[in-house]
Write a protein that holds these residues in place. Sequence first.
Motif, short mmCIF file in Angstrom:
data_model
loop_
_atom_site.label_atom_id
_atom_site.label_comp_id
_atom_site.label_asym_id
_atom_site.label_seq_id
_atom_site.Cartn_x
_atom_site.Cartn_y
_atom_site.Cartn_z
N ALA A 158 -5.79 -3.61 2.87
CA ALA A 158 -5.60 -3.64 4.32
C ALA A 158 -6.75 -2.89 5.01
N GLU A 159 -7.14 -1.75 4.48
CA GLU A 159 -8.26 -0.99 5.04
C GLU A 159 -9.56 -1.77 4.96
N ALA A 160 -9.69 -2.61 3.94
CA ALA A 160 -10.89 -3.44 3.76
C ALA A 160 -10.91 -4.65 4.69
N GLY A 161 -9.82 -4.85 5.45
CA GLY A 161 -9.79 -5.92 6.44
C GLY A 161 -8.96 -7.14 6.08
N LEU A 162 -8.28 -7.10 4.94
CA LEU A 162 -7.41 -8.22 4.57
C LEU A 162 -6.03 -8.03 5.19
N THR A 163 -5.41 -9.12 5.58
CA THR A 163 -4.03 -9.10 6.05
C THR A 163 -3.14 -9.22 4.81
N ILE A 164 -2.20 -8.30 4.67
CA ILE A 164 -1.32 -8.28 3.51
C ILE A 164 -0.14 -9.22 3.78
N VAL A 165 0.10 -10.12 2.83
CA VAL A 165 1.19 -11.09 2.93
C VAL A 165 2.17 -10.84 1.80
N SER A 166 3.47 -10.90 2.12
CA SER A 166 4.48 -10.81 1.07
C SER A 166 5.76 -11.48 1.57
N GLY A 167 6.78 -11.42 0.72
CA GLY A 167 8.00 -12.17 0.98
C GLY A 167 9.16 -11.38 1.56
N PHE A 168 8.92 -10.10 1.95
CA PHE A 168 9.92 -9.33 2.70
C PHE A 168 11.12 -8.91 1.85
N ALA A 169 11.09 -9.19 0.55
CA ALA A 169 12.20 -8.83 -0.32
C ALA A 169 12.18 -7.33 -0.61
N PRO A 170 13.29 -6.78 -1.09
CA PRO A 170 13.28 -5.37 -1.50
C PRO A 170 12.29 -5.19 -2.65
N GLY A 171 11.85 -3.98 -2.87
CA GLY A 171 10.95 -3.69 -3.98
C GLY A 171 9.49 -3.85 -3.61
N ILE A 172 8.73 -4.50 -4.48
CA ILE A 172 7.28 -4.62 -4.33
C ILE A 172 6.89 -5.23 -2.98
N ASP A 173 7.58 -6.28 -2.55
CA ASP A 173 7.26 -6.92 -1.26
C ASP A 173 7.34 -5.90 -0.12
N THR A 174 8.42 -5.16 -0.09
CA THR A 174 8.62 -4.16 0.97
C THR A 174 7.51 -3.10 0.92
N PHE A 175 7.16 -2.63 -0.28
CA PHE A 175 6.11 -1.62 -0.39
C PHE A 175 4.76 -2.16 0.09
N ALA A 176 4.47 -3.43 -0.18
CA ALA A 176 3.22 -4.04 0.27
C ALA A 176 3.16 -4.05 1.80
N HIS A 177 4.26 -4.47 2.44
CA HIS A 177 4.30 -4.47 3.91
C HIS A 177 4.17 -3.05 4.45
N GLN A 178 4.88 -2.09 3.83
CA GLN A 178 4.85 -0.71 4.30
C GLN A 178 3.45 -0.10 4.22
N ALA A 179 2.72 -0.42 3.16
CA ALA A 179 1.36 0.13 3.00
C ALA A 179 0.46 -0.29 4.16
N ALA A 180 0.56 -1.55 4.57
CA ALA A 180 -0.25 -2.02 5.70
C ALA A 180 0.20 -1.35 6.99
N ILE A 181 1.49 -1.26 7.20
CA ILE A 181 2.04 -0.66 8.43
C ILE A 181 1.64 0.81 8.54
N GLU A 182 1.71 1.54 7.44
CA GLU A 182 1.35 2.97 7.45
C GLU A 182 -0.09 3.18 7.90
N ARG A 183 -0.92 2.19 7.68
CA ARG A 183 -2.33 2.28 8.08
C ARG A 183 -2.59 1.56 9.41
N ARG A 184 -1.51 1.11 10.03
CA ARG A 184 -1.58 0.38 11.30
C ARG A 184 -2.42 -0.88 11.16
N LYS A 185 -2.27 -1.55 10.03
CA LYS A 185 -2.98 -2.78 9.74
C LYS A 185 -1.99 -3.94 9.76
N ARG A 186 -2.53 -5.13 9.77
CA ARG A 186 -1.72 -6.33 9.92
C ARG A 186 -1.07 -6.75 8.59
N THR A 187 0.18 -7.18 8.68
CA THR A 187 0.89 -7.73 7.54
C THR A 187 1.73 -8.91 8.01
#
Length: 176
Positions: A66-95
Amino acid sequence: MKEEIKIISIKDKNYPSLLKKIKDAPKILYVKGEILPEENCFAIVGTRMASHYGKQTTLEIAGELAEAGLTIVSGFAPGIDTFAHQAAIERRKRTIAVLGTGLDEKSIYPKDNLKLANKILETGGCLISEYPPKTRGTNFTFPRRNRIISGISLGVLVVEAKEKSGALITAEFAKK
């Protein structure tokens, strides 16, 4: 979750250009938030039952991408998907969260992620589904959404997955 649900057809100029190229592209997308037709997306998917290592790895890699400029995409499910979305949000980046349900509050799954949905929208991300409001998730809708996850992404990283899992379905779609 007061964001209006927009409908975008495959013929619309805002329809994601990469997604148009997949074999079974959805004719219509339902979207909350802003969708960008030309966007460099990267998908991160995995198990719902993540280990501590899986969680840390996902947060680190998703955050760096996300910091490198990629938009993080995932499926919103509990677990790994949620962590992927959270990582982008914590950096105020797009997901982008691709759901296997309708985008209305009553249909969204998992309910525990409603706050996450709001944070995705607040940080400029979006929620996408091919299913109209009031569509509940089924054994059919979740695997189908995986083609959208891979279809809008330049690549897919699988973090921890069982041999028969939605994450590996997403990886299979990415190979096509």
